[in-house]
Enzyme design. Structure first.
Site, PDB file in Angstrom:
ATOM      1  N   PHE A 138     103.684 -30.696  72.490  1.00 12.95           N
ATOM      2  CA  PHE A 138     104.839 -29.843  72.763  1.00 12.95           C
ATOM      3  C   PHE A 138     106.017 -30.921  72.675  1.00 12.95           C
ATOM      4  O   PHE A 138     106.887 -30.942  73.906  1.00 12.95           O
ATOM      5  CB  PHE A 138     104.663 -29.227  74.218  1.00 12.95           C
ATOM      6  CG  PHE A 138     103.371 -28.365  74.259  1.00 12.95           C
ATOM      7  CD1 PHE A 138     103.611 -26.947  73.982  1.00 12.95           C
ATOM      8  CD2 PHE A 138     102.352 -28.758  75.027  1.00 12.95           C
ATOM      9  CE1 PHE A 138     102.625 -26.048  73.964  1.00 12.95           C
ATOM     10  CE2 PHE A 138     101.055 -28.040  74.908  1.00 12.95           C
ATOM     11  CZ  PHE A 138     101.350 -26.703  74.618  1.00 12.95           C
TER      12      PHE A 138
ATOM     13  N   GLY B 177     125.100 -20.140  69.450  1.00 18.76           N
ATOM     14  CA  GLY B 177     125.566 -21.050  68.704  1.00 18.76           C
ATOM     15  C   GLY B 177     124.857 -20.625  67.243  1.00 18.76           C
ATOM     16  O   GLY B 177     124.668 -19.733  66.926  1.00 18.76           O
TER      17      GLY B 177
ATOM     18  N   CYS C 248     109.576 -26.777  63.349  1.00 16.69           N
ATOM     19  CA  CYS C 248     108.736 -26.130  64.202  1.00 16.69           C
ATOM     20  C   CYS C 248     108.844 -24.599  64.180  1.00 16.69           C
ATOM     21  O   CYS C 248     108.520 -23.895  63.760  1.00 16.69           O
ATOM     22  CB  CYS C 248     108.546 -26.916  65.355  1.00 16.69           C
ATOM     23  SG  CYS C 248     107.743 -28.409  65.464  1.00 16.69           S
TER      24      CYS C 248
END
Length: 439
Positions: A152, A256, A263
């Protein structure tokens, strides 16, 4: 313990160095001889804060070595982490598992017959991959086991995320495999990092579900930015108000240019593709729209900039601040910043790009674009400036000084990290997705 790490790309190199930092003896293996040579000399092949010093320390101590031989790796220890890439297939949205299968099949014939070798996948794979690998591996080495231990990591924070993760997920099929992973991660468990043991299918899904949820939050707030812009509302205030709700929280509600990198984009596509194979495409159909919203932000940013230069990029000079897909990284894979720069170039503008770390990678990926090693040089005589990667140094730019080198003081803040009042006071016209016109 003696561990091997198969694949020394972004995940593998970080994992190998961090496992050595935790006190294990580690052998990293890869078929890329140039990369192995650099790593063996203590030089990381990419920019990641904190990695270079840790890598050199571990190599100098002898706890970390590297090889191009899978046979040597198989003999080195009895726990083998597979950290190879799983890119999107060129002909579909599915994950390309060639490197995963190649690593396991290359390792298997060299595994010793005695003992209990454990192959631990860290690569992001479709659910069901581990069970299929285990079945194939046991035909060669009956005593071998397969576990799945997803990573992660956030690029730019990968060392911290490995040494002090928010959780360790271990997909295992036996108490023996669980015990070995607990032993490997003992320093983390002693620091009270949660250890979640489950089956391999659930472990595979944890990574995919987590990435899909994060992508959903990002695209949701960008969809709200589109509504705000059309309605004359302010998406920054909207996001702040939403984030105060403890059920929602503020993280990943940053409007944004959207997400990129190696990923999130390919993972949500592969997840949707796997769900469709399972006959459950409708359950995650929203992921297709999440992907579409994300892609749309890039086109919208280009359109904002084009309006600022009078409706056409022909014979215009455009400065682009940022090339990496995120700050604290030199990774340009699926970079929204470079996608925007290339689209503007294709519409006829002269584009100059600056980035603190990613210039070499960006130049290799987009040789037709121009690059500058200095922000001022990038902005000289620019008709519009685009802020597209939120490096801290861009927030610290002096808008008054920068106004003296551009042709027209106009800027698109696609990352919402510049102070609009400061830039407006310096005479700049500032546009930002989802915000009222400023200047």
């Amino acid at each position: 313990m003696r561990l091997t790490v198969i694949g020394t790309g972004y995940v593998g190199a970080v994992h190998a160095a961090c496992m050595a930092e935790l006190g294990h003896e580690v052998l990293g293996a890869d078929i890329d001889e140039e990369r192995i040579t650099a790593l063996a000399a203590g030089r990381p092949p990419f920019f990641e804060p904190g990695l270079a010093g840790m890598l050199k320390r571990s190599v100098d101590s002898g706890r970390l070595r590297f090889t191009t031989s899978l046979a040597e790796a198989a003999r080195f220890g009895d726990t083998h982490f597979v950290c190879v890439q799983t890119p999107q297939r060129p002909d579909s949205d599915e994950a390309d598992l060639r490197h995963v299968h190649g690593a396991v099949e290359g390792l298997a014939p060299h595994l010793p017959g005695g003992g209990h070798p454990l192959v631990v996948g860290k690569s992001t794979v479709p659910v069901g991959t581990a069970s299929r690998i285990a079945a194939r591996l046991r035909t060669v080495v009956p005593a071998a086991e397969v576990a799945w231990n997803p990573e992660f990591l956030r690029e730019g924070c990968a060392v911290q995320d490995t040494l002090r993760p928010e959780r360790v997920v271990a997909g295992v099929d036996s108490a023996h495999a669980e015990a070995r992973l607990r032993q490997i991660y003992t320093p983390l468990l002693e620091a009270e990092v949660p250890f979640i043991a489950t089956d391999t299918a659930t472990a595979e899904l944890v990574k995919l579900a987590s990435n899909s949820f994060l992508a959903t939050k990002i695209s949701f707030i960008n969809a709200m930015a589109e509504i705000c812009e059309a309605a004359g509302a302010d998406v920054i205030t909207l996001a702040r108000a939403m984030g105060t709700d403890s059920r929602i929280g503020p993280r990943f509600l940053a409007p944004g240019l959207g997400f990129g990198g190696s990923c999130l984009p390919k993972d949500i596509r592969a997840f949707a593709a796997r769900a469709e194979q399972l006959g459950l495409g409708e359950s995650v159909a929203f992921l297709r729209e999440i992907d579409a919203v994300n892609t749309r932000q890039r086109r919208h940013t280009v359109d904002l900039a084009e309006r600022l230069v009078g409706g056409s990029f022909a014979d215009r000079c455009v400065a682009v601040l940022g090339a990496a897909f995120k700050p604290r990284s030199d990774d340009v894979r699926d970079s929204p910043a470079l996608a925007v720069a290339d689209a503007i170039h294709r519409r006829g503008a002269r584009v100059r790009i600056h980035d603190p770390e990613a210039i070499d990678n960006a130049r290799a990926a987009y040789p037709a674009l121009q690059f500058a090693l200095d922000v001022t040089k990038a902005c000289e005589q620019a008709d519009v400036v685009l802020h597209v990667t939120e490096w801290p140094q861009y927030r610290e730019l002096d808008p008054v000084a920068l106004a003296s080198v551009v042709r027209t003081p106009a800027i698109v803040d696609a990352r919402h990290t510049l102070d609009p009042e400061t830039w407006r006071a310096a005479g700049w016209a500032l546009r930002a997705p989802g915000r009222p016109r400023l200047g």
